[in-house]
Write a protein that holds these residues in place. Structure first.
Motif, PDB file in Angstrom:
ATOM      1  N   GLU A 178      63.166   1.346  12.298  1.00 16.62           N
ATOM      2  CA  GLU A 178      61.218   1.457  12.823  1.00 16.62           C
ATOM      3  C   GLU A 178      60.682   0.359  11.583  1.00 16.62           C
ATOM      4  OE1 GLU A 178      57.868   3.294  14.706  1.00 16.62           O
ATOM      5  OE2 GLU A 178      59.890   4.020  13.862  1.00 16.62           O
ATOM      6  N   GLU A 179      61.214  -0.037  10.496  1.00 18.22           N
ATOM      7  CA  GLU A 179      60.900   0.014   9.305  1.00 18.22           C
ATOM      8  C   GLU A 179      61.259  -1.581   9.345  1.00 18.22           C
ATOM      9  OE1 GLU A 179      58.423  -0.618   6.368  1.00 18.22           O
ATOM     10  OE2 GLU A 179      58.295   1.370   7.571  1.00 18.22           O
ATOM     11  N   PHE A 180      62.581  -2.428   9.602  1.00 20.55           N
ATOM     12  CA  PHE A 180      62.997  -3.323   9.960  1.00 20.55           C
ATOM     13  C   PHE A 180      62.339  -4.122  10.918  1.00 20.55           C
ATOM     14  CE2 PHE A 180      66.550  -6.071  11.980  1.00 20.55           C
ATOM     15  CZ  PHE A 180      67.088  -7.050  11.075  1.00 20.55           C
ATOM     16  N   ILE A 181      62.018  -3.365  12.217  1.00 21.58           N
ATOM     17  CA  ILE A 181      61.576  -4.180  13.413  1.00 21.58           C
ATOM     18  C   ILE A 181      60.041  -4.763  12.835  1.00 21.58           C
ATOM     19  CG2 ILE A 181      59.842  -3.290  15.528  1.00 21.58           C
ATOM     20  CD1 ILE A 181      62.798  -4.207  15.719  1.00 21.58           C
ATOM     21  N   LYS A 182      59.185  -3.439  11.828  1.00 24.18           N
ATOM     22  CA  LYS A 182      57.700  -4.008  11.492  1.00 24.18           C
ATOM     23  C   LYS A 182      57.835  -5.941   9.949  1.00 24.18           C
ATOM     24  CE  LYS A 182      56.178   0.780  11.023  1.00 24.18           C
ATOM     25  NZ  LYS A 182      55.799   1.664  10.465  1.00 24.18           N
ATOM     26  N   ASN A 183      59.083  -5.267   9.938  1.00 29.27           N
ATOM     27  CA  ASN A 183      59.099  -6.664   8.711  1.00 29.27           C
ATOM     28  C   ASN A 183      59.382  -7.686   9.376  1.00 29.27           C
ATOM     29  OD1 ASN A 183      58.586  -5.553   5.796  1.00 29.27           O
ATOM     30  ND2 ASN A 183      60.024  -3.830   6.654  1.00 29.27           N
ATOM     31  N   LEU A 184      60.244  -7.470  10.352  1.00 33.23           N
ATOM     32  CA  LEU A 184      60.363  -9.457  11.324  1.00 33.23           C
ATOM     33  C   LEU A 184      59.220  -9.343  11.989  1.00 33.23           C
ATOM     34  CD1 LEU A 184      63.478  -7.884  12.977  1.00 33.23           C
ATOM     35  CD2 LEU A 184      63.499  -9.796  11.552  1.00 33.23           C
ATOM     36  N   ILE A 185      58.042  -8.594  12.629  1.00 30.24           N
ATOM     37  CA  ILE A 185      57.189  -8.627  13.962  1.00 30.24           C
ATOM     38  C   ILE A 185      56.056  -9.124  12.588  1.00 30.24           C
ATOM     39  CG2 ILE A 185      55.066  -8.178  14.245  1.00 30.24           C
ATOM     40  CD1 ILE A 185      56.793  -5.886  15.500  1.00 30.24           C
ATOM     41  N   LEU A 186      55.929  -9.191  11.104  1.00 30.21           N
ATOM     42  CA  LEU A 186      54.856  -9.117  10.710  1.00 30.21           C
ATOM     43  C   LEU A 186      55.803 -10.903   9.434  1.00 30.21           C
ATOM     44  CD1 LEU A 186      54.808  -6.658   8.034  1.00 30.21           C
ATOM     45  CD2 LEU A 186      52.844  -7.301   8.827  1.00 30.21           C
TER      46      LEU A 186
END
Length: 173
Positions: free
Chosen positions: A107-115
């Motif tokens: 989930e943290e990976f997804i957040k960073n990709l989106i940012l």
């Protein structure tokens, strides 16, 4: 001449005290991970994310196996507005082996990709991961569609998928 000797003694004593105190301040037991972790967690909880990331870096160097330290390090980078650095850490730690990521790291990976505006990579990851529940996956997929400003597609997606109310209103923390 006797006064000069007394001053030299005072100077010598004060110099010794100052040097001793500076030595104690600068020397940290790098092997004492328990205290370093407590300090890093304190910095994180008090929202000092830049300083926390430095402490978590030290811990990740000492204990390269602990996923919880890697998670907090990556989270600290994101929360200090450094998602690019967080993604670099993912590459360093996991080298695109997404099966090594637990649900929190995923989930943290997804957040960073989106940012970092890497929505295609985020969608690809969401399609491959098995670490997140379907509601979470579909919520992030909807978020990526919305970021592309595809309003009709997003509306239809939300109607046909299990986007949860709690995730719809969730922030990035």
């Amino acid at each position: 001449f006797g006064i000069l000797t007394k001053m030299n003694k005072v100077y010598l004593v004060l110099s010794g005290i100052i040097i001793f105190n500076i030595h104690n301040l600068l020397c940290q037991d790098l092997k004492n991970t328990e205290n370093t972790l407590k300090f890093a967690d304190y910095l994180f909880k008090t929202k000092q994310f830049v300083l926390a990331s430095e402490e978590y870096e030290r811990l990740a160097f000492i204990d390269s196996v602990d996923l919880s330290i890697k998670y907090r390090l990556i989270q600290s980078y994101r929360l200090s507005n450094k998602p690019k650095t967080a993604l670099e850490k993912y590459n360093y730690f996991f080298n695109d082996n997404i099966e090594l990521l637990n649900s929190k790291l995923s989930e943290e990976f997804i957040k960073n990709l989106i940012l970092e505006k890497k929505k295609k990579k985020a969608i690809h990851f969401l399609d491959k991961t098995r670490k997140l529940d379907i509601g979470t996956i579909e919520t992030y997929q909807l978020g990526c569609i919305l970021l592309e400003r595809q309003w009709d597609t997003a509306f239809n997606f939300a109607l046909t998928h299990s986007v949860t109310e709690s995730k719809k209103n969730a922030d990035l923390h």
